[in-house]
Design an enzyme around this catalytic site. Structure first.
Site, PDB file in Angstrom:
ATOM      1  N   GLY A   1     -11.195  -1.584 -48.040  1.00 38.03           N
ATOM      2  CA  GLY A   1      -9.827  -1.860 -48.473  1.00 38.03           C
ATOM      3  C   GLY A   1      -9.671  -3.120 -49.296  1.00 38.03           C
ATOM      4  O   GLY A   1      -8.578  -3.648 -49.455  1.00 38.03           O
TER       5      GLY A   1
ATOM      6  N   ASN B   1     -10.068  -3.375 -52.545  1.00 35.56           N
ATOM      7  CA  ASN B   1      -9.281  -3.034 -53.746  1.00 35.56           C
ATOM      8  C   ASN B   1      -7.815  -2.828 -53.384  1.00 35.56           C
ATOM      9  O   ASN B   1      -6.925  -3.198 -54.157  1.00 35.56           O
ATOM     10  CB  ASN B   1      -9.858  -1.787 -54.417  1.00 35.56           C
TER      11      ASN B   1
ATOM     12  N   LEU C   1     -13.690   8.012 -51.063  1.00 31.07           N
ATOM     13  CA  LEU C   1     -15.010   8.623 -51.264  1.00 31.07           C
ATOM     14  C   LEU C   1     -14.982  10.140 -51.434  1.00 31.07           C
ATOM     15  O   LEU C   1     -15.954  10.737 -51.870  1.00 31.07           O
ATOM     16  CB  LEU C   1     -15.927   8.248 -50.084  1.00 31.07           C
ATOM     17  N   LYS C   2     -13.864  10.766 -51.072  1.00 36.05           N
ATOM     18  CA  LYS C   2     -13.808  12.238 -51.191  1.00 36.05           C
ATOM     19  C   LYS C   2     -13.521  12.632 -52.651  1.00 36.05           C
ATOM     20  O   LYS C   2     -12.769  11.946 -53.339  1.00 36.05           O
ATOM     21  CB  LYS C   2     -12.666  12.764 -50.301  1.00 36.05           C
TER      22      LYS C   2
ATOM     23  N   ASN D   1      -8.828   5.862 -60.821  1.00 36.16           N
ATOM     24  CA  ASN D   1      -9.937   5.516 -59.913  1.00 36.16           C
ATOM     25  C   ASN D   1     -10.643   4.266 -60.424  1.00 36.16           C
ATOM     26  O   ASN D   1     -10.743   4.054 -61.629  1.00 36.16           O
ATOM     27  CB  ASN D   1     -10.932   6.680 -59.848  1.00 36.16           C
TER      28      ASN D   1
ATOM     29  N   HIS E   1     -14.224   2.426 -60.615  1.00 33.03           N
ATOM     30  CA  HIS E   1     -15.651   2.701 -60.433  1.00 33.03           C
ATOM     31  C   HIS E   1     -16.426   1.404 -60.703  1.00 33.03           C
ATOM     32  O   HIS E   1     -16.157   0.732 -61.708  1.00 33.03           O
ATOM     33  CB  HIS E   1     -16.110   3.827 -61.374  1.00 33.03           C
TER      34      HIS E   1
ATOM     35  N   ASP F   1     -15.940  10.826 -62.321  1.00 33.44           N
ATOM     36  CA  ASP F   1     -15.952   9.634 -63.213  1.00 33.44           C
ATOM     37  C   ASP F   1     -15.865  10.021 -64.689  1.00 33.44           C
ATOM     38  O   ASP F   1     -16.252   9.251 -65.570  1.00 33.44           O
ATOM     39  CB  ASP F   1     -17.237   8.812 -62.969  1.00 33.44           C
TER      40      ASP F   1
END
Ligand code: GRF
Length: 200
Positions: free
Chosen positions: A12, A14, A89-90, A106, A108, A149
């Site tokens: 957590g 981020n 992660l899903k 997202n 990365h 991604d």
């Protein structure tokens, strides 16, 4: 005011960066109203500590389609406009990506397209960067589509790799010097853009 849900699976950090930016008034065009976790994780505690509503959709209880159905129901009930994947992660399924087209971002931990795609997440990204011997890495915020991604790149920030860096020190450096800076910025830019589009 647009409503944002942050999806989490881990530490957590981020999420923390997003909440800090919100508290500092740097996120003006949306409010983080919900945190959704797919497993019990420290990020839930961080959300609760900051007064945010949290919902656990445990991926061991909600398998496959059930997870998607539950997630879509929660997002609809909470009237969510924007989704932020922050250490989530899903892999999101197509129905969710379609329902929130160009409204899911997202973070990365590399400069996409390097060290990205299927199987590249968390500490593994930094292990591969060190193994390849790159001198510069960083983080990327991108729109989420069906390709892991693979969505449109929104923001990137580079980080120099030091002689003595190992995967752990590099992960920390990339988080502190890149992820935690560009994710809140990207959320505000996306929310501002959507707000303008709605007003037109
Ligand atoms: C970090 O490596 C981040 O780059 C990736 O997920 C990991 C954990 O993030 N997206 P957080 O501490 O749960 O935000």
């Amino acid at each position: 005011m647009l409503k944002t849900a942050v999806l989490v699976s881990g530490g957590g950090t981020n999420l923390n960066a997003l909440l800090k930016a919100e508290m500092e008034g740097k996120i003006k065009h949306t409010k983080i109203t919900l945190v959704i976790a797919d497993r019990p994780c420290p990020a839930i505690g961080k959300a609760n500590k900051n007064g945010k509503k949290t919902i656990l959709i445990d991926k061991t209880l909600y398998r496959g389609e059930e997870f998607t159905k539950r997630l879509l129901t929660v997002l609809e009930d909470e009237e969510i406009d924007i989704i932020v994947l922050a250490g989530f992660l899903k892999i999101l399924s197509s129905p969710v990506i379609k329902a929130y087209k160009d409204r899911i971002i997202n973070i990365h931990p590399s400069l996409i397209p390097s060290f990205s795609g299927k199987g590249f997440y968390g500490i593994k990204v930094h292990e591969e960067a060190l193994k390849r011997g790159v001198k510069i890495t960083g983080a990327t915020v991108h729109l989420v589509n069906e390709i892991p991604d693979g969505g449109k790149i929104l923001l990137q920030k580079s980080v120099l790799i030091g002689e003595n860096d190992n995967p752990e020190t590099l992960q920390k450096k990339v988080m502190e010097e890149a992820e935690w800076i560009i994710l809140p910025k990207a959320l505000e830019e996306l929310a501002s853009k959507i707000t303008k589009e709605i007003k037109l």
